[in-house]
Design an enzyme around this catalytic site. Structure first.
Site, PDB file in Angstrom:
ATOM      1  N   GLY A 150     108.652  72.003   1.784  1.00 53.22           N
ATOM      2  CA  GLY A 150     107.687  71.983   0.685  1.00 53.22           C
ATOM      3  C   GLY A 150     108.238  72.628  -0.574  1.00 53.22           C
ATOM      4  O   GLY A 150     107.671  72.484  -1.652  1.00 53.22           O
ATOM      5  N   ARG A 151     109.332  73.356  -0.399  1.00 49.17           N
ATOM      6  CA  ARG A 151     109.926  73.994  -1.582  1.00 49.17           C
ATOM      7  C   ARG A 151     111.430  74.156  -1.403  1.00 49.17           C
ATOM      8  O   ARG A 151     112.039  75.118  -1.863  1.00 49.17           O
ATOM      9  CB  ARG A 151     109.291  75.335  -1.817  1.00 49.17           C
ATOM     10  CG  ARG A 151     109.306  76.235  -0.579  1.00 49.17           C
ATOM     11  CD  ARG A 151     109.230  77.632  -0.993  1.00 49.17           C
ATOM     12  NE  ARG A 151     109.046  78.497   0.166  1.00 49.17           N
ATOM     13  CZ  ARG A 151     108.883  79.779   0.072  1.00 49.17           C
ATOM     14  NH1 ARG A 151     108.869  80.346  -1.095  1.00 49.17           N
ATOM     15  NH2 ARG A 151     108.744  80.513   1.155  1.00 49.17           N
ATOM     16  N   ASP A 174     103.349  75.421  -4.766  1.00 49.48           N
ATOM     17  CA  ASP A 174     103.959  75.117  -6.071  1.00 49.48           C
ATOM     18  C   ASP A 174     105.442  74.751  -5.945  1.00 49.48           C
ATOM     19  O   ASP A 174     106.091  74.465  -6.950  1.00 49.48           O
ATOM     20  CB  ASP A 174     103.783  76.308  -7.028  1.00 49.48           C
ATOM     21  CG  ASP A 174     104.431  77.583  -6.501  1.00 49.48           C
ATOM     22  OD1 ASP A 174     105.045  77.535  -5.413  1.00 49.48           O
ATOM     23  OD2 ASP A 174     104.325  78.617  -7.174  1.00 49.48           O
ATOM     24  N   GLY A 175     105.965  74.810  -4.723  1.00 49.67           N
ATOM     25  CA  GLY A 175     107.374  74.442  -4.526  1.00 49.67           C
ATOM     26  C   GLY A 175     108.359  75.509  -4.984  1.00 49.67           C
ATOM     27  O   GLY A 175     109.569  75.297  -4.922  1.00 49.67           O
ATOM     28  N   ARG A 220     120.715  78.523   0.581  1.00 50.89           N
ATOM     29  CA  ARG A 220     120.811  78.855   2.002  1.00 50.89           C
ATOM     30  C   ARG A 220     121.850  77.957   2.672  1.00 50.89           C
ATOM     31  O   ARG A 220     121.914  76.754   2.400  1.00 50.89           O
ATOM     32  CB  ARG A 220     119.444  78.655   2.639  1.00 50.89           C
ATOM     33  CG  ARG A 220     119.416  78.817   4.138  1.00 50.89           C
ATOM     34  CD  ARG A 220     118.038  79.176   4.625  1.00 50.89           C
ATOM     35  NE  ARG A 220     117.155  78.018   4.728  1.00 50.89           N
ATOM     36  CZ  ARG A 220     115.879  78.106   5.121  1.00 50.89           C
ATOM     37  NH1 ARG A 220     115.341  79.266   5.420  1.00 50.89           N
ATOM     38  NH2 ARG A 220     115.136  77.028   5.203  1.00 50.89           N
ATOM     39  N   ARG A 279     115.030  71.550  13.474  1.00 48.20           N
ATOM     40  CA  ARG A 279     114.173  72.541  14.101  1.00 48.20           C
ATOM     41  C   ARG A 279     113.494  71.948  15.332  1.00 48.20           C
ATOM     42  O   ARG A 279     113.472  70.715  15.487  1.00 48.20           O
ATOM     43  CB  ARG A 279     113.061  72.956  13.123  1.00 48.20           C
ATOM     44  CG  ARG A 279     113.568  73.353  11.753  1.00 48.20           C
ATOM     45  CD  ARG A 279     112.587  72.954  10.647  1.00 48.20           C
ATOM     46  NE  ARG A 279     113.184  73.127   9.313  1.00 48.20           N
ATOM     47  CZ  ARG A 279     113.037  74.208   8.564  1.00 48.20           C
ATOM     48  NH1 ARG A 279     112.290  75.190   8.992  1.00 48.20           N
ATOM     49  NH2 ARG A 279     113.617  74.290   7.399  1.00 48.20           N
ATOM     50  N   ASP A 301     108.439  75.386  13.830  1.00 48.10           N
ATOM     51  CA  ASP A 301     109.221  74.858  12.706  1.00 48.10           C
ATOM     52  C   ASP A 301     110.237  75.889  12.211  1.00 48.10           C
ATOM     53  O   ASP A 301     111.084  75.568  11.383  1.00 48.10           O
ATOM     54  CB  ASP A 301     108.305  74.442  11.548  1.00 48.10           C
ATOM     55  CG  ASP A 301     107.289  75.507  11.187  1.00 48.10           C
ATOM     56  OD1 ASP A 301     106.519  75.897  12.070  1.00 48.10           O
ATOM     57  OD2 ASP A 301     107.284  75.969  10.039  1.00 48.10           O
ATOM     58  N   ASP A 343     114.571  81.282   8.646  1.00 45.70           N
ATOM     59  CA  ASP A 343     113.310  81.553   7.971  1.00 45.70           C
ATOM     60  C   ASP A 343     112.969  83.036   7.920  1.00 45.70           C
ATOM     61  O   ASP A 343     112.232  83.559   8.745  1.00 45.70           O
ATOM     62  CB  ASP A 343     112.159  80.744   8.583  1.00 45.70           C
ATOM     63  CG  ASP A 343     111.227  80.302   7.484  1.00 45.70           C
ATOM     64  OD1 ASP A 343     110.779  81.168   6.730  1.00 45.70           O
ATOM     65  OD2 ASP A 343     110.979  79.092   7.350  1.00 45.70           O
TER      66      ASP A 343
HETATM   67  P1  AMP Z   1     107.295  79.056   6.119  1.00 45.32           P
HETATM   68  O1  AMP Z   1     106.129  79.961   6.383  1.00 45.32           O
HETATM   69  O2  AMP Z   1     108.210  79.566   5.063  1.00 45.32           O
HETATM   70  O3  AMP Z   1     107.979  78.647   7.348  1.00 45.32           O
HETATM   71  O4  AMP Z   1     106.686  77.739   5.468  1.00 45.32           O
HETATM   72  C1  AMP Z   1     105.783  76.892   6.127  1.00 45.32           C
HETATM   73  C2  AMP Z   1     105.611  75.615   5.354  1.00 45.32           C
HETATM   74  O5  AMP Z   1     105.024  75.876   4.066  1.00 45.32           O
HETATM   75  C3  AMP Z   1     106.900  74.881   5.064  1.00 45.32           C
HETATM   76  O6  AMP Z   1     106.641  73.515   5.170  1.00 45.32           O
HETATM   77  C4  AMP Z   1     107.232  75.286   3.651  1.00 45.32           C
HETATM   78  O7  AMP Z   1     108.020  74.332   2.996  1.00 45.32           O
HETATM   79  C5  AMP Z   1     105.842  75.365   3.032  1.00 45.32           C
HETATM   80  N1  AMP Z   1     105.795  76.270   1.869  1.00 45.32           N
HETATM   81  C6  AMP Z   1     105.938  77.614   1.859  1.00 45.32           C
HETATM   82  N2  AMP Z   1     105.847  78.088   0.600  1.00 45.32           N
HETATM   83  C7  AMP Z   1     105.648  77.031  -0.212  1.00 45.32           C
HETATM   84  C8  AMP Z   1     105.480  76.848  -1.624  1.00 45.32           C
HETATM   85  N3  AMP Z   1     105.491  77.882  -2.466  1.00 45.32           N
HETATM   86  N4  AMP Z   1     105.321  75.594  -2.077  1.00 45.32           N
HETATM   87  C9  AMP Z   1     105.298  74.529  -1.243  1.00 45.32           C
HETATM   88  N5  AMP Z   1     105.435  74.635   0.080  1.00 45.32           N
HETATM   89  C10 AMP Z   1     105.617  75.849   0.604  1.00 45.32           C
HETATM   90 MG    MG Z   2     109.714  77.733   7.650  1.00 43.19          MG
END
Ligand code: AMP
Ligand code: MG
Length: 487
Positions: free
Chosen positions: A93-94, A126-127, A177, A184, A253, A263
């Site tokens: 997502g980002r 917000d990506g 990274r 995953r 994931d 992560d």
């Molecule tokens: P994480 O908790 O980092 O493993 O993220 C879980 C999911 O949320 C993943 O699909 C990430 O890409 C998405 N995600 C986390 N932060 C953001 C953000 N600021 N904008 C868009 N997607 C996000």
């Molecule tokens: Mg993640």
């Protein structure tokens, strides 16, 4: 880009050739005014990359994604995952993988920008990412590498020159990274639910080609892959338990098929020993607490096994039965590996019937007396540091005598025992208060504490004068440490 030859990029992108439903092709969203914060020269070298002749401006353009290297093929990967036990469709997502770089010794690495803008998988996000959390990932992942634990690594951080809105406006940043891959458990879960049933087999073959080509011609490749991944995860979690690492968000994931730690969100290192330690503010029920990590790893691997069932046997019942048996084998292998690791931490060679009691007694004592996990082992290795009073405790002295008796039946010299301990017990870890101190300064434009900390974490098993201040446990004011996922 004309700098390609000088830098040494060798892109060979394979993931981007997978079926289009498994990914989205898009570039990073350009940023306004990028500025280089930190660049990892030793990692560059390991990758066969040379950035030394570039200006900071140029580097900022590269590591923000504003200037993509020739040969890149930018993608966001789709995946799914059980987040705190609940299944969700996810994806980068980002983050954007800009391509796979092949290093001089022909090792393949994903180059990924994290915080690089919205993708079709951004949902409401917000990506973007903020400077603090990206530098935090940099510090802790490099710390894990120094500790000798499989991990994704961090090549660079840039500030974007844009603000990200969290609880307050923060400096936006992008982390580069490096990972053996970003496949995953959740990627397999995604393939299983995809409309195109062929995707599972395609991902499976791709994973074997990329990570485990030695089982390519096996008669039972799905069984082999499951066993390999289970063993890798066991080794990884045992390593985490060795150094007191709490991942904090072991969703499916966030479990890599390569066996790397991936992560670094709400993760943190335990100081005071307590098996129930949780740092993450969103982990209300302690699902990912320190001592739950092996159980959760097994749970995640059961999800992985479920994905593989159709590839294990054409007959579903047979497939389920085989997969279940293999996953059930986790506990015994984990126990064996964990005991071996704990014996090493105590300098014990061979096995003795009382070892389990000896180990558990020490852990219980640490828990009861709120002893520092890392420093207790340092004390047993005759490390000189403040706060030794706790080790005059009568029950500890009794335990120590028993331990010394056990050491005698080793058949090895005390030097050999010490050597074993020294290779298993870090003298320094990325302590929470030190990480926060570094990040606070970095947020105010002073990167020196971050660089000093990184230098210390490069050699965490080596005794040097400079490590002393990094060995102290957190001051009492820091005891209720919380980490956040909303990064
Ligand atoms: P994480 O908790 O980092 O493993 O993220 C879980 C999911 O949320 C993943 O699909 C990430 O890409 C998405 N995600 C986390 N932060 C953001 C953000 N600021 N904008 C868009 N997607 C996000
Ligand atoms: Mg993640």
């Amino acid at each position: 880009m004309s700098n390609n030859n000088k830098i040494g990029w060798r892109f060979d992108n394979t993931y981007s050739k997978l079926p289009s439903s498994m990914l989205a092709k898009l570039p990073p969203t350009p940023v306004k005014d990028p500025e280089l914060v930190i660049l990892n020269h030793s990692l560059s070298k390991m990758l066969g990359l040379d950035f030394t002749n570039l200006t900071n401006k140029n580097l900022a353009s590269i590591f923000s994604g504003n200037l993509l290297p020739e040969g890149s093929d930018t993608i966001a990967q789709a995946y799914a995952g059980h987040q705190f036990g609940h299944f969700t469709l996810l994806g980068d997502g980002r983050a954007i993988v800009i391509g796979e770089h092949v290093s001089k010794n022909n090792k393949r690495f994903d180059i990924q920008f994290k915080g690089s803008g919205k993708t079709p998988y951004s949902r409401d996000g917000d990506g973007r990412a903020a400077l603090g959390p990206m530098l935090r990932e940099y510090i802790i992942s490099e710390g894990m590498f120094g500790l000798g634990i499989p991990t994704t690594r961090s090549l660079a951080v840039v500030k974007t020159g844009e603000k990200v809105i969290r609880e307050t406006p923060l400096d936006g940043a992008i982390l580069t990274r490096i990972a053996e891959s970003h496949i995953r458990v959740g990627t397999f879960q995604y393939a299983v639910v995809a409309e195109n049933k062929k995707n599972l087999k395609i991902l499976f073959d791709y994973t074997i080609d990329r990570h485990y080509p030695h089982i390519k011609n096996s008669k039972t490749p799905a069984i082999d892959l499951l066993k390999i991944v289970i063993n890798k995860q066991i080794k990884l979690v045992v390593d985490w338990m060795r150094v007191g690492f709490i991942h904090g968000v072991m969703n499916t994931d966030n479990m890599a098929i390569s066996g790397e730690t991936i992560d670094y969100g709400p993760c943190a290192f335990m100081d005071t020993y307590d098996p129930e330690t949780v740092f993450s503010s969103i982990d209300q029920y302690g699902r990912y607490a320190f001592f739950n990590q092996p159980g959760i790893a097994k749970w995640n691997l059961a999800r992985f096994a479920e994905c593989l069932v159709p590839l294990i046997s054409e007959d579903k019942n047979t497939g389920v039965q085989i997969a279940t048996e293999i996953v059930n084998g986790f506990s015994k292998i984990y126990q064996k590996n964990w005991f071996e690791m704990m014996r090493k931490k105590l300098g014990l060679f061979g096995e003795d019937a009382n070892d389990e009691k000896l180990i558990v007694d020490l852990l219980n004592w640490m828990h009861k007396k709120k002893a520092d996990y890392t420093n207790t082992f340092c004390f047993l290795m005759n490390q000189n540091f403040k706060g030794k009073k706790i080790y005059n405790d009568e029950s500890f002295l009794y335990w120590k005598k028993e331990w010394q008796e056990r050491l005698k039946i080793n058949g090895n010299s005390s030097e050999e025992s010490l050597k074993l301990m020294r290779s298993s017990n870090p003298l320094v870890i990325p302590r929470n208060h030190k990480v926060e101190e570094a990040l606070d300064s970095a947020n105010n434009g002073n990167l020196n504490p971050t660089k000093n900390l990184l230098k210390i974490l490069e050699k965490p098993y080596e005794d040097r004068k400079e490590i002393n201040e990094y060995q102290l446990s957190a001051p009492p004011s820091n005891k209720i440490y919380k980490t956040f996922c909303g990064t």
